[in-house]
Design a protein around this motif. Structure first.
Motif, PDB file in Angstrom:
ATOM      1  N   LEU A  28     -12.549  39.730  -6.175  1.00 58.52           N
ATOM      2  CA  LEU A  28     -12.012  38.376  -5.982  1.00 58.52           C
ATOM      3  C   LEU A  28     -11.398  38.221  -4.590  1.00 58.52           C
ATOM      4  N   SER A  29     -10.702  39.250  -4.122  1.00 57.38           N
ATOM      5  CA  SER A  29     -10.134  39.219  -2.761  1.00 57.38           C
ATOM      6  C   SER A  29     -11.238  39.206  -1.723  1.00 57.38           C
ATOM      7  N   ALA A  30     -12.258  40.031  -1.927  1.00 57.48           N
ATOM      8  CA  ALA A  30     -13.378  40.076  -0.981  1.00 57.48           C
ATOM      9  C   ALA A  30     -14.052  38.711  -0.885  1.00 57.48           C
ATOM     10  N   GLU A  31     -14.232  38.063  -2.021  1.00 56.96           N
ATOM     11  CA  GLU A  31     -14.842  36.735  -2.023  1.00 56.96           C
ATOM     12  C   GLU A  31     -13.949  35.730  -1.294  1.00 56.96           C
ATOM     13  N   ARG A  32     -12.668  35.769  -1.588  1.00 49.38           N
ATOM     14  CA  ARG A  32     -11.723  34.843  -0.950  1.00 49.38           C
ATOM     15  C   ARG A  32     -11.697  35.042   0.565  1.00 49.38           C
ATOM     16  N   LEU A  33     -11.845  36.285   1.028  1.00 44.68           N
ATOM     17  CA  LEU A  33     -11.817  36.576   2.459  1.00 44.68           C
ATOM     18  C   LEU A  33     -13.162  36.346   3.148  1.00 44.68           C
ATOM     19  N   GLY A  34     -14.179  35.964   2.374  1.00 44.47           N
ATOM     20  CA  GLY A  34     -15.466  35.616   2.968  1.00 44.47           C
ATOM     21  C   GLY A  34     -16.462  36.753   3.109  1.00 44.47           C
ATOM     22  N   HIS A  35     -16.225  37.877   2.460  1.00 43.37           N
ATOM     23  CA  HIS A  35     -17.216  38.959   2.500  1.00 43.37           C
ATOM     24  C   HIS A  35     -18.478  38.513   1.770  1.00 43.37           C
ATOM     25  N   HIS A  36     -19.596  39.097   2.167  1.00 40.11           N
ATOM     26  CA  HIS A  36     -20.896  38.696   1.651  1.00 40.11           C
ATOM     27  C   HIS A  36     -21.273  39.442   0.370  1.00 40.11           C
ATOM     28  N   ARG A  37     -20.978  40.740   0.330  1.00 40.24           N
ATOM     29  CA  ARG A  37     -21.494  41.574  -0.758  1.00 40.24           C
ATOM     30  C   ARG A  37     -20.519  42.705  -1.065  1.00 40.24           C
ATOM     31  N   LEU A  38     -20.516  43.125  -2.331  1.00 44.75           N
ATOM     32  CA  LEU A  38     -19.796  44.311  -2.764  1.00 44.75           C
ATOM     33  C   LEU A  38     -20.812  45.250  -3.400  1.00 44.75           C
ATOM     34  N   TRP A  39     -21.018  46.399  -2.756  1.00 41.15           N
ATOM     35  CA  TRP A  39     -21.917  47.420  -3.308  1.00 41.15           C
ATOM     36  C   TRP A  39     -21.132  48.292  -4.271  1.00 41.15           C
ATOM     37  N   LEU A  40     -21.708  48.578  -5.427  1.00 40.23           N
ATOM     38  CA  LEU A  40     -21.096  49.475  -6.399  1.00 40.23           C
ATOM     39  C   LEU A  40     -21.712  50.862  -6.235  1.00 40.23           C
ATOM     40  N   ASP A  41     -20.880  51.830  -5.898  1.00 43.43           N
ATOM     41  CA  ASP A  41     -21.329  53.220  -5.758  1.00 43.43           C
ATOM     42  C   ASP A  41     -21.283  53.854  -7.139  1.00 43.43           C
ATOM     43  N   ASP A  42     -22.465  54.068  -7.709  1.00 44.08           N
ATOM     44  CA  ASP A  42     -22.524  54.623  -9.062  1.00 44.08           C
ATOM     45  C   ASP A  42     -22.897  56.099  -9.068  1.00 44.08           C
ATOM     46  N   ALA A  43     -22.608  56.783  -7.985  1.00 45.70           N
ATOM     47  CA  ALA A  43     -22.959  58.200  -7.865  1.00 45.70           C
ATOM     48  C   ALA A  43     -22.278  59.056  -8.928  1.00 45.70           C
ATOM     49  N   GLN A  44     -21.135  58.630  -9.421  1.00 41.53           N
ATOM     50  CA  GLN A  44     -20.415  59.407 -10.421  1.00 41.53           C
ATOM     51  C   GLN A  44     -20.830  59.049 -11.847  1.00 41.53           C
ATOM     52  N   GLY A  45     -21.868  58.251 -12.004  1.00 42.51           N
ATOM     53  CA  GLY A  45     -22.361  57.924 -13.336  1.00 42.51           C
ATOM     54  C   GLY A  45     -21.618  56.797 -14.024  1.00 42.51           C
ATOM     55  N   GLY A  46     -20.973  55.932 -13.248  1.00 47.58           N
ATOM     56  CA  GLY A  46     -20.288  54.780 -13.835  1.00 47.58           C
ATOM     57  C   GLY A  46     -21.288  53.832 -14.478  1.00 47.58           C
ATOM     58  N   ALA A  47     -20.804  52.952 -15.308  1.00 46.01           N
ATOM     59  CA  ALA A  47     -21.654  51.978 -15.988  1.00 46.01           C
ATOM     60  C   ALA A  47     -21.846  50.776 -15.075  1.00 46.01           C
ATOM     61  N   SER A  48     -22.612  50.962 -14.012  1.00 43.36           N
ATOM     62  CA  SER A  48     -22.713  49.932 -12.969  1.00 43.36           C
ATOM     63  C   SER A  48     -23.293  48.624 -13.475  1.00 43.36           C
ATOM     64  N   ASP A  49     -24.196  48.658 -14.444  1.00 43.87           N
ATOM     65  CA  ASP A  49     -24.759  47.414 -14.960  1.00 43.87           C
ATOM     66  C   ASP A  49     -23.707  46.573 -15.670  1.00 43.87           C
ATOM     67  N   ILE A  50     -22.858  47.210 -16.449  1.00 43.96           N
ATOM     68  CA  ILE A  50     -21.804  46.491 -17.171  1.00 43.96           C
ATOM     69  C   ILE A  50     -20.735  45.993 -16.207  1.00 43.96           C
ATOM     70  N   VAL A  51     -20.361  46.851 -15.268  1.00 46.46           N
ATOM     71  CA  VAL A  51     -19.356  46.473 -14.270  1.00 46.46           C
ATOM     72  C   VAL A  51     -19.884  45.323 -13.412  1.00 46.46           C
ATOM     73  N   ALA A  52     -21.156  45.392 -13.013  1.00 47.07           N
ATOM     74  CA  ALA A  52     -21.749  44.317 -12.208  1.00 47.07           C
ATOM     75  C   ALA A  52     -21.723  42.997 -12.960  1.00 47.07           C
ATOM     76  N   ALA A  53     -22.038  43.019 -14.259  1.00 46.94           N
ATOM     77  CA  ALA A  53     -22.009  41.789 -15.052  1.00 46.94           C
ATOM     78  C   ALA A  53     -20.608  41.184 -15.042  1.00 46.94           C
ATOM     79  N   ARG A  54     -19.610  42.020 -15.213  1.00 46.69           N
ATOM     80  CA  ARG A  54     -18.219  41.519 -15.195  1.00 46.69           C
ATOM     81  C   ARG A  54     -17.894  40.876 -13.853  1.00 46.69           C
TER      82      ARG A  54
END
Length: 191
Positions: A28-54
């Motif tokens: 939300l802060s990144a969006e407010r500050l005008g950033h274009h994209r947030l990459w999710l680093d899923d190297a540790q096996g996080g549930a990136s699909d679920i987190v991305a949906a949120r």
């Protein structure tokens, strides 16, 4: 054209509520500050699909980028299905970065085929599809001219691997020139 900035954040496990809340605040802060994209680093096996949906549901303009962890874990069909669903949730705001060296060309070709409009699944009788759902933007990361040509063949973006992960001579060449060369070799006009 203004410079588009992207951030990278570690993807928490889906059940790590404090980390997920912190990542949501970051997005939300990144969006407010005008950033274009947030990459999710899923190297540790996080549930990136679920987190991305949120994150896609919490934000309105910020693009969310996934790595190729789901491709390694579940294959091209599962990843394509996840990307289609995320793209339906937030059209035009889903990205994917795939590392060429980590996958056989046949796997990448399968993913490209599954993400194409021609391979969209048939809908049950009476169901309607959401119009104009943009396919995710895919980037192929590589450290060879062959990887750049492969990206061009699939119509994907291309970028070199991070310094230290590829050949120094290749990394010294401007990636944009290599991309234009690969696009020309594939028979398309570079923009």
């Amino acid at each position: 054209m203004p410079h588009e900035t992207s951030l990278v954040a570690k993807c928490p496990a889906a059940d790590a509520l404090p980390e997920l809340q912190a990542l949501t605040r970051l997005a939300l802060s990144a969006e407010r500050l005008g950033h274009h994209r947030l990459w999710l680093d899923d190297a540790q096996g996080g549930a990136s699909d679920i987190v991305a949906a949120r994150l896609l549901l919490e934000t309105r303009r910020l693009r969310i980028g996934l790595g190729d962890g789901l491709l390694r874990q579940h294959g091209a069909a599962k990843l394509a299905a996840v990307l289609r669903l995320l793209s339906a949730l937030a059209p035009g705001r889903v990205d994917l970065a795939v590392t060429a060296a980590d996958h056989a060309e046949a796997v990448l070709a399968d993913l490209a085929r599954l993400l194409s409009r021609a391979s969209q699944p048939a809908l049950p009788h009476g169901a309607t599809a959401r119009a104009n759902v943009a396919a995710p933007q895919v980037f192929l990361r590589g450290d060879t001219p062959e990887a750049a040509a492969l990206a061009a063949r699939f119509g994907w973006g291309f970028g070199p691997d991070l310094p230290g992960q590829g050949e120094a001579a290749f990394l010294a060449e401007p990636a944009i020139a290599l991309r234009r060369e690969a696009v020309a070799a594939a028979g398309r006009v570079a923009a």
